[in-house]
Design an enzyme around this catalytic site. Sequence first.
Site, PDB file in Angstrom:
ATOM      1  N   ASP A  98     -43.565 -21.606  15.980  1.00  0.00           N
ATOM      2  CA  ASP A  98     -44.556 -22.039  16.952  1.00  0.00           C
ATOM      3  C   ASP A  98     -45.219 -20.834  17.612  1.00  0.00           C
ATOM      4  O   ASP A  98     -44.603 -19.773  17.773  1.00  0.00           O
ATOM      5  CB  ASP A  98     -43.907 -22.907  18.033  1.00  0.00           C
ATOM      6  CG  ASP A  98     -43.398 -24.232  17.481  1.00  0.00           C
ATOM      7  OD1 ASP A  98     -43.979 -24.710  16.483  1.00  0.00           O
ATOM      8  OD2 ASP A  98     -42.434 -24.774  18.041  1.00  0.00           O
TER       9      ASP A  98
ATOM     10  N   HIS B 203     -46.870 -20.399  10.469  1.00  0.00           N
ATOM     11  CA  HIS B 203     -47.028 -21.444  11.480  1.00  0.00           C
ATOM     12  C   HIS B 203     -46.368 -22.756  11.071  1.00  0.00           C
ATOM     13  O   HIS B 203     -46.219 -23.672  11.897  1.00  0.00           O
ATOM     14  CB  HIS B 203     -48.517 -21.686  11.754  1.00  0.00           C
ATOM     15  CG  HIS B 203     -48.830 -21.951  13.190  1.00  0.00           C
ATOM     16  ND1 HIS B 203     -47.919 -22.477  14.076  1.00  0.00           N
ATOM     17  CD2 HIS B 203     -49.974 -21.770  13.909  1.00  0.00           C
ATOM     18  CE1 HIS B 203     -48.466 -22.611  15.259  1.00  0.00           C
ATOM     19  NE2 HIS B 203     -49.720 -22.190  15.199  1.00  0.00           N
TER      20      HIS B 203
END
Length: 424
Positions: free
Chosen positions: A400, A396
């Site tokens: 995204d 992450h």
Amino acid sequence: MGTHVIKMPDIGEGIAEVELSQWHVKVGDLVVEDQVLADVMTDKAMVDIPSPVNGKVIALGGQPGEVMAVGSVLISIEVEGAGNLKESAAPVPVKEAPVAPKVEAAVESKPAATAAPRPAAVCQGPMVAREADERPLASPAVRKHALDLGIQLRLVRGTGPAGRVLHEDLEAYLAQGQSNASAPAAAAYAQRNDEEQIQVIGMRRKIAQRMQDATQRAAHFSYVEEIDVTAIEELRAHLNEKHGASRGKLTLLPFLVRALVVALRDFPQMNARYDDEAQVITRLGAVHVGVATQSDVGLMVPVVRHAEARSLWDSAAEISRLANAARNGKASRDELSGSTITLTSLGALGGIVSTPVLNLPEVAIVGVNKIVERPMVVKGQVVIRKMMNLSSSFDHRVVDGMDAALFIQAIRGLLEQPATLFVE
């Protein structure tokens, strides 16, 4: 008589120290030239250290789990000849057993084949007398096999190197009727107070370090999507029926590799490596797919290089070749490094959902769950379809959530409409 001192060899790649993983000999053993003396672990491979001489082992230079510097004394062997002390580095290792420490799941789990066929094990006598706290040599797969069969390993005679218990030894033990499974039913309810301590060394230590490193450094998140694989399974069956005899059978894996290649054209951010120290993301045009594979010595990730340039059958042949090499301990370091994205599957054991651990420094890993038949509503009608989940994880820090979801949706579309895999 003389003493031949073998020093820890320089394995290359700037390695200054290695971990002594396992001895295959003990003090007092007679050894012959090219006999494997010990296994040592580098960052990338388990390496066999063979003997350059014939003789008798008189001293060992370390204990399993000990980190030893290159050039330190590995073993001393008494040899015929002059009485002066002889020293040498061990010869160039004859075999590298792959280290695959960077993934969470594997293609499938089965006992690894040995480099050469072994004769069937013969149980010499009813059982082996070992102390209650003595831990016999055996691979994790053999230990699990023994547990499943209800066999106490300490009672099984090992016919492998240094008395290692093999799968064949378990079969021979069962053939002798000595298995706990043949004991009276009441024995299954007997109280047990035994304990076993297992030192985390070698391959298992390396796997633990890599897993811990991956989960501490990357910000993992997982995304699960359900896929209707009825059409692609029908295509696979058709191609196997038509071309299987001449080109080889296709599993689902080469189709998944192809789907990755096509989807990555629109999502190049997934085919990347992240150097978090330099704060640099490197996106790669070449798609080098790591295929997680299980073996007796642990998890390993052989790499299908340039998957973007391979046909279905080319990918299938390379996956099979690499998986066999990994399980047989013959995969090279080059074959176990350089992946840009990883595909991991537990095959028939795939469960419903999994949470794969990233293969750092990669930023995406695609996990495959098992295929099941379920009733689904299609155009208002309840029909039986073959369904499968993809359980995938992403870093992450650089990926995204929306992009990850769209990437997996793209793979879903390709697999549900398999003709699109081949439309340019």
